[in-house]
Design an enzyme around this catalytic site. Structure first.
Site, PDB file in Angstrom:
ATOM      1  N   ASP A   1       0.823  -1.206   0.000  1.00 52.89           N
ATOM      2  CA  ASP A   1       0.000   0.000   0.000  1.00 52.89           C
ATOM      3  C   ASP A   1       0.862   1.264   0.000  1.00 52.89           C
ATOM      4  OD1 ASP A   1      -2.324   1.452   0.023  1.00 52.89           O
ATOM      5  OD2 ASP A   1      -2.758   1.115   2.148  1.00 52.89           O
TER       6      ASP A   1
ATOM      7  N   HIS B   1       2.673   3.295  -8.943  1.00 51.81           N
ATOM      8  CA  HIS B   1       2.532   1.845  -9.174  1.00 51.81           C
ATOM      9  C   HIS B   1       3.766   1.292  -9.905  1.00 51.81           C
ATOM     10  CE1 HIS B   1      -1.393   1.909  -7.521  1.00 51.81           C
ATOM     11  NE2 HIS B   1      -1.972   2.547  -8.514  1.00 51.81           N
TER      12      HIS B   1
ATOM     13  N   LEU C   1      11.092 -20.323  -4.500  1.00 55.87           N
ATOM     14  CA  LEU C   1      10.084 -19.423  -3.909  1.00 55.87           C
ATOM     15  C   LEU C   1       8.799 -19.560  -4.706  1.00 55.87           C
ATOM     16  CD1 LEU C   1       9.430 -16.865  -2.028  1.00 55.87           C
ATOM     17  CD2 LEU C   1       9.927 -15.524  -4.059  1.00 55.87           C
TER      18      LEU C   1
HETATM   19  C1  FPP Z   1      -2.082   0.117  -3.212  1.00 57.99           C
HETATM   20  O1  FPP Z   1      -1.598   1.434  -3.212  1.00 57.99           O
HETATM   21  C2  FPP Z   1      -1.504  -0.604  -4.332  1.00 57.99           C
HETATM   22  C3  FPP Z   1      -2.224  -1.152  -5.353  1.00 57.99           C
HETATM   23  C4  FPP Z   1      -3.684  -1.076  -5.447  1.00 57.99           C
HETATM   24  C5  FPP Z   1      -1.535  -1.824  -6.465  1.00 57.99           C
HETATM   25  C6  FPP Z   1      -0.294  -2.569  -6.078  1.00 57.99           C
HETATM   26  C7  FPP Z   1       0.458  -2.874  -7.300  1.00 57.99           C
HETATM   27  C8  FPP Z   1       1.801  -2.825  -7.441  1.00 57.99           C
HETATM   28  C9  FPP Z   1       2.765  -2.532  -6.370  1.00 57.99           C
HETATM   29  C10 FPP Z   1       2.367  -3.122  -8.732  1.00 57.99           C
HETATM   30  C11 FPP Z   1       2.779  -4.566  -8.865  1.00 57.99           C
HETATM   31  C12 FPP Z   1       1.750  -5.188  -9.635  1.00 57.99           C
HETATM   32  C13 FPP Z   1       1.802  -6.351 -10.306  1.00 57.99           C
HETATM   33  C14 FPP Z   1       0.678  -6.625 -11.176  1.00 57.99           C
HETATM   34  C15 FPP Z   1       2.843  -7.359 -10.235  1.00 57.99           C
HETATM   35  P1  FPP Z   1      -2.620   2.612  -3.413  1.00 57.99           P
HETATM   36  O2  FPP Z   1      -2.726   2.912  -4.851  1.00 57.99           O
HETATM   37  O3  FPP Z   1      -3.934   2.289  -2.773  1.00 57.99           O
HETATM   38  O4  FPP Z   1      -1.908   3.759  -2.631  1.00 57.99           O
HETATM   39  P2  FPP Z   1      -2.612   4.937  -1.824  1.00 57.99           P
HETATM   40  O5  FPP Z   1      -3.363   4.293  -0.696  1.00 57.99           O
HETATM   41  O6  FPP Z   1      -1.445   5.752  -1.349  1.00 57.99           O
HETATM   42  O7  FPP Z   1      -3.491   5.670  -2.785  1.00 57.99           O
END
Ligand code: FPP
Length: 241
Positions: free
Chosen positions: A21, A38, A132
């Site tokens: 997150d 992301h 893994l």
């Molecule tokens: C939450 O942060 C994160 C997500 C919804 C996406 C997580 C995805 C990645 C780290 C990319 C890796 C992905 C793959 C497909 C391998 P948020 O966007 O909710 O952050 P915020 O709470 O600060 O808005």
């Protein structure tokens, strides 16, 4: 202390699950679009996979896209789909070489036929790897997983008296995977967000304020050290009085 791949605690979790997150806030704090967060999160994921292998973790589950994430703006949803495709296109060969077995949890149907096929190919290619197991939760929701399991049990004609915990386990997307020992959530939020709600019954939680793109190997080691200090009782009494 000098060994960068060791943790001070002797107890290494077998299965680590991560709620990655804070990508959006990481980007926002730099005046960048959310997708840049992301992408930075994806680069970090690559480092954390390697660190997991080095730390001797056997199962890593990552929450990449939830059933609720469809409610985000269209360009962000499409961007996350592209990221998954990109990771498969650019990283699969190297992950395979590193002995990573890719698995998917969630529903693949809604991903579009091309991406769906790529995910299945990646699973097939890496299925014999054993350094893994990387479980990618994509279009995953814990409640949806339980609904899906109930549907499959009814379709299979399971009788009420046959239903027990082991049987339900077998019908989940995670069938065959041990429950997570440690769940890490970055960016400080104190909620479960529909992640592994059945499997996390006795998982240990570790929440850090660090945004996911900044969560490095040293932060990871701290999480593992904190885990090593925990006295897991599973509702019973301590084994180490
Ligand atoms: C939450 O942060 C994160 C997500 C919804 C996406 C997580 C995805 C990645 C780290 C990319 C890796 C992905 C793959 C497909 C391998 P948020 O966007 O909710 O952050 P915020 O709470 O600060 O808005």
């Amino acid at each position: 202390m000098g060994d960068t791949n060791s943790t001070s605690g002797a107890k290494i979790p077998n299965h680590v699950a991560i709620i990655m997150d804070g990508n959006g806030r990481w980007a926002q704090s730099r005046g960048l679009p959310r997708l840049a967060g992301h992408r930075a999160g994806t680069e970090n994921l690559r480092r954390i996979i390697t660190a997991s292998v080095e730390f001797g973790i056997k199962y890593l589950t990552i929450y990449a896209f939830s059933t609720e994430n469809w409610g985000r703006p269209k360009d962000e949803v499409q961007g996350l789909m592209h990221i998954l495709e990109d990771v498969i296109d650019k990283e699969l060969k190297e992950l395979h070489k590193e002995g990573v077995q890719l698995r998917h949890i969630g529903r693949l149907e809604r991903l579009g036929p091309k991406l769906h096929k790529k995910v299945l190919n990646a699973i097939e290619l890496t299925k014999e790897n054993d350094r893994l197991v990387l479980n990618v939760a994509f279009n995953y929701g814990g409640r949806d997983e339980i609904v899906c399991a109930i549907q499959k049990m009814i379709q299979a004609g399971v009788k009420p008296e046959e239903v027990d915990i082991a049987l339900v386990d077998n019908y989940l997307f995670t069938s065959g995977t041990p429950d997570p020992d440690l769940i890490i959530r970055t960016s400080g939020e104190l909620r479960v967000s529909n992640f592994l709600i059945w499997q996390s019954a006795y998982s240990e939680w570790y929440v850090t304020p660090t945004y996911w793109p900044d969560f490095n190997k040293e932060h990871y080691r701290r999480a593992l050290d904190a885990y090593a200090q925990r006295d897991r009782r599973f509702g019973s009494l301590s084994q180490n009085p």
